[in-house]
Design a protein around this motif. Structure first.
Motif, PDB file in Angstrom:
ATOM      1  N   GLY A  25      41.176  46.320  44.420  1.00 14.30           N
ATOM      2  CA  GLY A  25      40.837  46.235  45.678  1.00 14.30           C
ATOM      3  C   GLY A  25      41.929  45.084  46.280  1.00 14.30           C
ATOM      4  N   ALA A  26      42.058  44.109  45.544  1.00 13.43           N
ATOM      5  CA  ALA A  26      43.148  43.055  46.293  1.00 13.43           C
ATOM      6  C   ALA A  26      44.496  43.514  46.288  1.00 13.43           C
ATOM      7  CB  ALA A  26      42.921  41.646  45.459  1.00 13.43           C
ATOM      8  N   SER A  27      44.857  44.108  45.087  1.00 10.71           N
ATOM      9  CA  SER A  27      46.388  44.920  45.094  1.00 10.71           C
ATOM     10  C   SER A  27      46.462  45.656  46.293  1.00 10.71           C
ATOM     11  CB  SER A  27      46.351  45.682  43.911  1.00 10.71           C
ATOM     12  OG  SER A  27      46.207  45.140  42.664  1.00 10.71           O
ATOM     13  N   LEU A  28      45.304  46.701  46.713  1.00 12.75           N
ATOM     14  CA  LEU A  28      45.707  47.640  47.844  1.00 12.75           C
ATOM     15  C   LEU A  28      45.836  46.781  48.983  1.00 12.75           C
ATOM     16  CD1 LEU A  28      43.085  50.386  46.847  1.00 12.75           C
ATOM     17  CD2 LEU A  28      45.519  50.056  46.116  1.00 12.75           C
ATOM     18  N   LEU A  29      45.041  45.833  49.150  1.00 14.33           N
ATOM     19  CA  LEU A  29      44.960  45.127  50.526  1.00 14.33           C
ATOM     20  C   LEU A  29      46.168  44.206  50.568  1.00 14.33           C
ATOM     21  CD1 LEU A  29      41.318  43.396  50.507  1.00 14.33           C
ATOM     22  CD2 LEU A  29      42.324  44.883  52.130  1.00 14.33           C
ATOM     23  N   GLY A 290      40.122  48.132  50.406  1.00 13.73           N
ATOM     24  CA  GLY A 290      41.526  48.277  50.246  1.00 13.73           C
ATOM     25  C   GLY A 290      42.240  49.573  50.471  1.00 13.73           C
ATOM     26  N   SER A 291      41.460  50.681  50.136  1.00 14.11           N
ATOM     27  CA  SER A 291      42.197  51.993  50.210  1.00 14.11           C
ATOM     28  C   SER A 291      42.078  52.185  51.722  1.00 14.11           C
ATOM     29  CB  SER A 291      41.527  52.776  49.479  1.00 14.11           C
ATOM     30  OG  SER A 291      40.157  53.260  50.033  1.00 14.11           O
TER      31      SER A 291
ATOM     32  N   VAL B 106      44.333  36.903  49.185  1.00 16.58           N
ATOM     33  CA  VAL B 106      43.760  38.073  49.830  1.00 16.58           C
ATOM     34  C   VAL B 106      42.329  37.671  50.635  1.00 16.58           C
ATOM     35  CG1 VAL B 106      42.800  40.536  49.543  1.00 16.58           C
ATOM     36  CG2 VAL B 106      45.141  39.870  48.643  1.00 16.58           C
TER      37      VAL B 106
END
Lengths: 435, 184
Positions: A25-29, A290-291, B106
């Protein structure tokens, strides 16, 4: 093409973040943030907040936590035992014997739970020790379980189908109904394989238990409440009486009642099922946050449109495109889990799919099949992890045992392409107005 | 490194907070169930209740945000473990610190802008689009609280990775091989 370096930077940042082990989730955000900063002058943070709020508070998505909770309740009930005892007297006479209990048990549990890992865990909890005790070849026990467990994604209710539906704006109810026939067909394919395998290799000459007619009927009677619950949920969707969310809530009530009848409903199990549902839903919600933001950013980068035009320019036929996508998803599945690969790819290839003229319902079912295959391909295959934990075998053994199932699923994709009606027929005749 | 730094002892005291957030999220899930049931029953009774579906959406959104921090601290969020699991010793620690730093960044960004969204909704008195016209700042500020808890949890986790590396690597969130629905 002056934007090419920027696009490269954007795509590489995504691979780097995901690969370095940052939470999905954090990667996508973070990647969406980079995309927004590179490609548009819009206020990044405000766009993010409004997009996330919109997705997270949507009525369609409410089916997700409800179906997860329903599965959690039944997972903690005595269901695996009842399934095993109920199916054994009926299926043991088929060539291949109790291996069919693995497959049929998974198909039934898939119809009340939306997760394939939970399906494997629930059915395997009972069948692995029993099949071992009766001397079934370990490779077949593990293989059928790994393969049939993936039915959790295809047979409704399915968490992955809900996520696909929310992502591409398709009706969850119609997607669920579309998954029924292909799901049953895949289960039958698995069972046919076991029968053929047994007739050819003939290794399951194990002693059968004897059951009187009364015992067999009693076993069937035990199964009735579960089958009733499944039919109730599916029929209420199919008839248009309930939306997917409402059917899920009815399912939760039904599951609680079922556990109460079995006397496995305690305050402790209720609390644990609720907290388990909260945790799983939050895990998925974080990926969806995120997505949804990444989809927005993707739109500004122009990558999806360029891809649709580029592939469109290649003049590929639908068959070639599907073949290409299948290979792509299997490769992607080696690194990402099912849900992440669905949301991540749909952000990029949705315009491509629509432009190629695919029926979005059909594509959803196709996507479930290829994502299912990814669940049993190493090194990242969640069903493999679950089975590793349950049987103590190493990854290589489990992956090899799953190879025949993998090939059957490839065959199922071919069948689905050949007969698209398998997915589209039931939704086309279901009552209108059921959203 | 004799006694544990005071900041870490303070962080230890925060642990029950995340668990409490999980319970709040469970409350929202129950509320969601109740709302959907109400909508079914009212329809059967032939009464139209406007806004129930909107409220259900808000209950879910608030629940999701509140559950984030507890899920994070108990190792429920998934990550790609392929490369990280190959690393050992100081490299593993460096990778873990990097991941937690990104997560903290984030999460803080998310919490700040969710708060800003709620603040603007309050400022302009924004209402939902349906017939019921609920004031949007109410559910949005609840979601902000959940996002803030995630930010706190992520900073907490980062500080631990910086200050007491060995214990941090053994914590649940460092476990990279989470299985969705598997333990569930």
């Amino acid at each position: 093409m002056s934007e090419l370096p920027l696009i490269a930077l954007f795509v590489l940042s995504l691979f780097f973040l995901l690969g370095s082990g940052v939470w999905v989730g954090a990667s996508l955000l973070a990647c969406a943030f980079i995309g927004m900063e590179l490609f548009t002058g819009r206020p990044t943070g405000d766009s993010m907040a409004i997009t996330i709020w919109g997705t997270q508070s949507s009525w369609t998505l409410t089916a997700l936590p409800m179906f997860i909770w329903m599965g959690e309740i039944l997972f903690r009930s005595r269901l695996s035992e009842i399934l095993f005892r109920g199916l054994t007297p009926w299926l043991q006479y088929l060539p291949g014997g109790l291996l069919h209990v693995n497959i049929a048990g998974c198909a039934i549990f898939a119809a009340i739970s939306g997760s394939s890992a939970a399906t494997v865990a629930t059915v395997g909890k009972m069948s692995i020790p029993e099949l071992r005790r009766r001397g079934y070849p370990e490779r077949m026990t593990v293989g059928t379980l790994a393969g049939a467990g993936t039915l959790g994604l295809l047979i409704p209710p399915s968490i992955a189908l809900i996520i696909y539906g929310v992502t591409v704006n398709e009706s969850i109810s119609r997607l669920f109904i579309a998954g029924i026939l292909p799901g049953i067909a895949l289960a039958l394919l698995f069972m046919t394989y076991v029968v053929v395998w047994d007739l050819v290799a003939g290794k399951t000459k194990v002693d059968r238990q004897r059951f009187s007619v009364r015992e067999r009927l009693a076993a069937l009677f035990d199964l009735l409440p579960v089958l009733g619950l499944i039919l109730g949920v599916i029929l209420s969707i199919y008839s248009g009486f309930a939306t997917a969310t409402e059917a899920a809530v009815l399912g939760v009530i039904g599951s609680l009642a079922l556990s109460a009848i079995q006397r496995s409903l305690t305050w402790e199990s209720f609390r644990e099922s609720l907290l388990g549902a909260v945790r799983t839903s939050a895990m998925i919600a974080f990926i969806l946050m995120g997505s949804s933001f990444l989809s927005l950013a993707m739109g500004f980068t122009g990558i999806p449109r360029a891809l649709a035009e580029g592939i469109g320019g290649l003049q590929l036929g639908p068959l070639e495109l599907i073949a290409l996508l299948t290979v792509f998803y299997i490769l992607l599945g080696c690194f990402l889990d099912g849900i992440s690969s669905i949301v991540l790819t749909m952000a990029v290839i949705e315009p491509l799919i629509r432009q190629a003229g695919f029926d979005m319902l059909w594509f959803g079912i196709y996507l479930m099949l290829v994502v299912e295959m990814a669940q049993i391909t190493p090194p990242i295959g969640f069903n493999l992890f679950v089975l590793q934990g349950m049987t103590g075998h190493d990854m290589g053994f489990i992956a090899r045992a799953s190879v025949p199932m993998f090939l059957i699923m490839v065959f199922a994709v071919v069948l689905l392409v050949w007969f698209p009606e398998a997915a589209t027929y039931l939704p086309s005749i279901m009552s209108r107005g059921s959203g | 490194m004799t006694a544990r730094p005071a900041i870490l002892r303070l962080l230890d005291r925060l642990e029950p907070l995340y668990r409490a957030c999980g319970y709040v999220a469970a409350g929202f899930l129950l509320a969601l169930t109740g709302l959907v049931l109400t909508s079914i029953l009212s329809r059967l009774a032939g009464v139209f209740l406007g806004g129930v579906t909107e409220l259900a959406g808000y209950a879910m959104a608030c629940g999701s945000f509140f559950a984030l921090s507890w899920t994070f601290k108990s190792g429920g969020h998934i990550r790609v473990a392929l490369l990280v699991n190959q690393l050992h010793g100081r490299r593993r620690l460096a990778a873990e610190r990097f991941c937690r730093a990104v997560m903290a960044g984030v999460a803080c960004y998310l919490a700040f802008y969710m708060g800003r969204l709620a603040w603007f909704s309050w400022l302009f008195g924004e209402r939902s689009e349906g017939s019921a016209g609920f004031l949007l700042w109410v559910p949005q500020s609840l979601a902000t609280l959940g996002a803030a808890a995630l930010a706190l949890a992520a900073i907490d986790s980062l500080l631990r990775a910086l200050l007491e590396s060995e214990r941090a690597l053994a914590s649940p969130e460092a476990e990279a091989k989470a299985i969705p629905g598997g333990k569930a």
